[in-house]
Every structure is written in structure tokens, then in C-alpha cells.
Design a protein around this motif. Sequence first.
Motif, mmCIF file in Angstrom:
data_model
loop_
_atom_site.group_PDB
_atom_site.id
_atom_site.type_symbol
_atom_site.label_atom_id
_atom_site.label_comp_id
_atom_site.label_asym_id
_atom_site.label_seq_id
_atom_site.Cartn_x
_atom_site.Cartn_y
_atom_site.Cartn_z
ATOM 1 N N PRO A 1 0.811 -1.225 0.000
ATOM 2 C CA PRO A 1 0.000 0.000 0.000
ATOM 3 C C PRO A 1 0.844 1.276 0.000
ATOM 4 O O PRO A 1 0.461 2.265 -0.634
ATOM 5 N N GLU A 2 1.977 1.263 0.691
ATOM 6 C CA GLU A 2 2.839 2.444 0.708
ATOM 7 C C GLU A 2 3.415 2.718 -0.673
ATOM 8 O O GLU A 2 3.486 3.872 -1.112
ATOM 9 N N VAL A 3 3.839 1.647 -1.362
ATOM 10 C CA VAL A 3 4.394 1.817 -2.711
ATOM 11 C C VAL A 3 3.324 2.340 -3.665
ATOM 12 O O VAL A 3 3.555 3.310 -4.412
ATOM 13 N N LEU A 4 2.156 1.713 -3.645
ATOM 14 C CA LEU A 4 1.061 2.142 -4.527
ATOM 15 C C LEU A 4 0.663 3.582 -4.227
ATOM 16 O O LEU A 4 0.459 4.387 -5.145
ATOM 17 N N SER B 1 -6.217 9.811 -15.244
ATOM 18 C CA SER B 1 -4.980 9.157 -15.679
ATOM 19 C C SER B 1 -4.592 8.014 -14.753
ATOM 20 O O SER B 1 -4.213 6.925 -15.207
ATOM 21 N N ILE B 2 -4.682 8.218 -13.456
ATOM 22 C CA ILE B 2 -4.299 7.183 -12.496
ATOM 23 C C ILE B 2 -5.233 5.986 -12.601
ATOM 24 O O ILE B 2 -4.794 4.834 -12.593
ATOM 25 N N VAL B 3 -6.530 6.239 -12.706
ATOM 26 C CA VAL B 3 -7.496 5.143 -12.808
ATOM 27 C C VAL B 3 -7.243 4.320 -14.071
ATOM 28 O O VAL B 3 -7.239 3.077 -14.030
ATOM 29 N N LEU B 4 -6.999 4.991 -15.194
ATOM 30 C CA LEU B 4 -6.776 4.270 -16.446
ATOM 31 C C LEU B 4 -5.456 3.511 -16.423
ATOM 32 O O LEU B 4 -5.352 2.411 -16.987
ATOM 33 N N ASN B 5 -4.427 4.055 -15.781
ATOM 34 C CA ASN B 5 -3.167 3.324 -15.641
ATOM 35 C C ASN B 5 -3.359 2.063 -14.808
ATOM 36 O O ASN B 5 -2.774 1.010 -15.105
ATOM 37 N N LEU B 6 -4.165 2.169 -13.762
ATOM 38 C CA LEU B 6 -4.432 0.997 -12.931
ATOM 39 C C LEU B 6 -5.190 -0.071 -13.712
ATOM 40 O O LEU B 6 -5.009 -1.271 -13.474
ATOM 41 N N LEU B 7 -6.034 0.352 -14.659
ATOM 42 C CA LEU B 7 -6.722 -0.616 -15.502
ATOM 43 C C LEU B 7 -5.730 -1.409 -16.359
ATOM 44 O O LEU B 7 -5.853 -2.623 -16.513
ATOM 45 N N PHE C 1 4.207 -3.335 -11.695
ATOM 46 C CA PHE C 1 3.408 -2.137 -11.428
ATOM 47 C C PHE C 1 4.249 -0.871 -11.566
ATOM 48 O O PHE C 1 3.865 0.078 -12.270
ATOM 49 N N VAL C 2 5.388 -0.838 -10.908
ATOM 50 C CA VAL C 2 6.234 0.364 -10.937
ATOM 51 C C VAL C 2 6.720 0.631 -12.359
ATOM 52 O O VAL C 2 6.715 1.771 -12.841
ATOM 53 N N PHE C 3 7.147 -0.437 -13.033
ATOM 54 C CA PHE C 3 7.685 -0.299 -14.375
ATOM 55 C C PHE C 3 6.622 0.193 -15.350
ATOM 56 O O PHE C 3 6.828 1.145 -16.117
ATOM 57 N N PHE D 1 3.703 1.661 -14.725
ATOM 58 C CA PHE D 1 3.174 2.979 -14.404
ATOM 59 C C PHE D 1 4.080 4.064 -14.980
ATOM 60 O O PHE D 1 3.609 5.058 -15.534
ATOM 61 N N GLY D 2 5.390 3.863 -14.854
ATOM 62 C CA GLY D 2 6.319 4.851 -15.400
ATOM 63 C C GLY D 2 6.286 4.915 -16.913
ATOM 64 O O GLY D 2 6.271 5.999 -17.506
ATOM 65 N N ILE D 3 6.265 3.748 -17.554
ATOM 66 C CA ILE D 3 6.257 3.719 -19.022
ATOM 67 C C ILE D 3 4.985 4.346 -19.580
ATOM 68 O O ILE D 3 5.026 5.189 -20.481
ATOM 69 N N SER D 4 3.835 3.913 -19.063
ATOM 70 C CA SER D 4 2.566 4.404 -19.603
ATOM 71 C C SER D 4 2.388 5.896 -19.342
ATOM 72 O O SER D 4 1.842 6.623 -20.181
ATOM 73 N N MET D 5 2.850 6.368 -18.186
ATOM 74 C CA MET D 5 2.711 7.786 -17.875
ATOM 75 C C MET D 5 3.558 8.644 -18.811
ATOM 76 O O MET D 5 3.218 9.796 -19.101
ATOM 77 N N ASP D 6 4.636 8.064 -19.324
ATOM 78 C CA ASP D 6 5.534 8.792 -20.215
ATOM 79 C C ASP D 6 4.789 9.270 -21.461
ATOM 80 O O ASP D 6 4.692 10.472 -21.739
#
Length: 327
Positions: free
Chosen positions: A146-149, A173-179, A218-220, A222-227
Motif C-alpha cells: 500500500p505504501e508503494v502504490l 490518468s491514475i485510474v486508467l493506468n491501474l486498468l 506495477f512500478v515499471f 506505471f512509469g512507461i505508460s505515464m511517459d
Amino acid sequence: AAPALGLRLGDPAVDAPKGAAVVTTMDAIHRAFPQAPAPAEVVVTGQDLAGPKVTAAVGALRTRAASGGAIHAPVTETVLGGGRALLVGVPLAGNGTNSASDSALVTLRDTILPDTLGKVPGVSYAVTGDTAGLYDDIHELHSNLPEVLGFVAVLAFVLLLAAFRSVTVPLVSIVLNLLSVGAAYGLVTLIFQDGRLQGPLDYTAFGGIIYWVPLMMFVFLFGISMDYHVFILSRIRELWERGSAPKDAIVGGIASSAGVVTSAALIMVAVFSIFATLPLIDLKILGIGTAAAVLIDATIVRGILVPAALALLGDRAWGRRARHTLS
């Protein structure tokens, strides 16, 4: 994403294809020298470890083990450091990595040891071993997840808020990335946990997903898609600030960035797919999951859900329009 609700974390006994030379050799050794899973190792420290109270406590452990249940015989003792420590081997139920072993470990730590060694004054103990190490790794990952997310989501929200001066855009953006991440989790659960495609991908399912892979994905991802998500949103906002209607800005922004985003996504999918040919199952999971997530993210999410959400929100997605508009 639905199968991800049943995702189970674990670690295979051997992280290699069934036909690999090392696996064949290990199977031959196990057939020639069969053995039970490694026992839990209880490290006991304190004073008078050879005294009657500690001896009686270890005897109580043997009695509990003889009756079956969470622990079983033989319970062994090894004196370490010239009597400064005592190593007590306690075999656990199960195969060492399944839920029965995890439950036995919890029972040993929370019930059996407090009722035996825990009643000896001046003595402390801790449980280690293969089962305890894996259990603690997974438990530690779960407790910190939970802390990381939260950190990733809050950081993304703040950065997008600063970039676009809108509360709605970061939330969408966050909701769609989580999808996208959820869809990748569901796919790897179907393929690797449930044992689909074992033949074509050359792996042996063990009923779970290697415990460190989902967090890394997840971390990887999230960073790629947000780019490239920021790249698309920037093009749309530029047109909107110049006076275009929201839907016209969306069409223009998507059209002007589609070539770059699609090319980047195809390159990433191709590179990550190579991981599926590697022998280690954790790399296969990481490669298939990441490639699928990028493909889903660049097509369904960025090509359909992002423009649809922004079109429904209209001007509300961007806040107040800047003064400079097209004449």
C-alpha cells in the motif's frame, strides 16, 4: 483484470524449464536421495541453554511433534558457538512452500513456541529456514505494497496537477493506468498461475506468481505508460488552449501523437516479448505481462478510453482556458 483477484504469490522450487539439464540432474538426485522439505530452524539464545528448563521446553516441542498436526518429528538440537546458541530443527506440515506449510509456520510462531520456549525466563528465540524466509518475504512485500502504490499514485497526481493545472486529468490518468496494470495481472494469472500455455512457453506452473514480479511490473508499467500519456495530453491541451473545442482538440491531439506513441509501443512490445523465450519463469512472467500491458495501454486505454473520458468531461477536464486563443 478479473482473474487477478485470485492471484497468489509464491516461489517455485526450481525456476527453470522442466527439460533443462540442471532440473533433470536435481530430479535424479531427489530420486536417489529422497528427502523431506527443510525444517523450520528455531534459533534460541540466552542463558543456561543446556539447563533443565530449556531441555524440558525442547522436550515439550518433541511431544507436540509426535502428536502430529502443524509440526512433526524428528525435532533436532544443535549447539552453536560453544553453547551461546541452540538451533532447534522443527519439521513443518506441507511441502515447504504451500499453504499448509505457511499455516504450520504461523502456528509454530504464535502458539507452539510461546507455550514451550516462550515460558523459559531469560531465553529468546526466532524462527528462520526456507519456509520462514519465503513467508516473511511475501508478508513484507504485502505490508509495504500500500505504501508503494500510494507513493506512486500521489507522486503522479502531483506532477500531473502541476503540469496541466487540473484535478480531473490526474484522477482519470491514475485510474486508467491501474486498468492497464490490472489487465496485465489478470493475463499473467491465467497464463502462469493457472498453467495455460505451458507447452508453447516451455514452463511448469506451480500454482502462483513469483512474489516480486507483480510489484516490479506495477512500478515499471506505471512509469512507461505515464511517459507517453503525458505526451498525448500535452498535444490535446495545446489545441484546447488555442481555442479548439474539446472534441476537436482530442481528435487533433490523438492524431498528431498516434504515430509516435504506436511506434514506441510496438518497439517496447517487441523487446519485452523476447523475455518469453528466456528459460527462467520469472523473466517469462515479467516479459509477457509487460508486453501485454503496453499493448493494451497503447490501444484500448490510450486509443479509446482516454479520448472517450476526455470527450465526456469536455471543458471540465482542463479547468479554465488560457486567454490566448486562435483568432
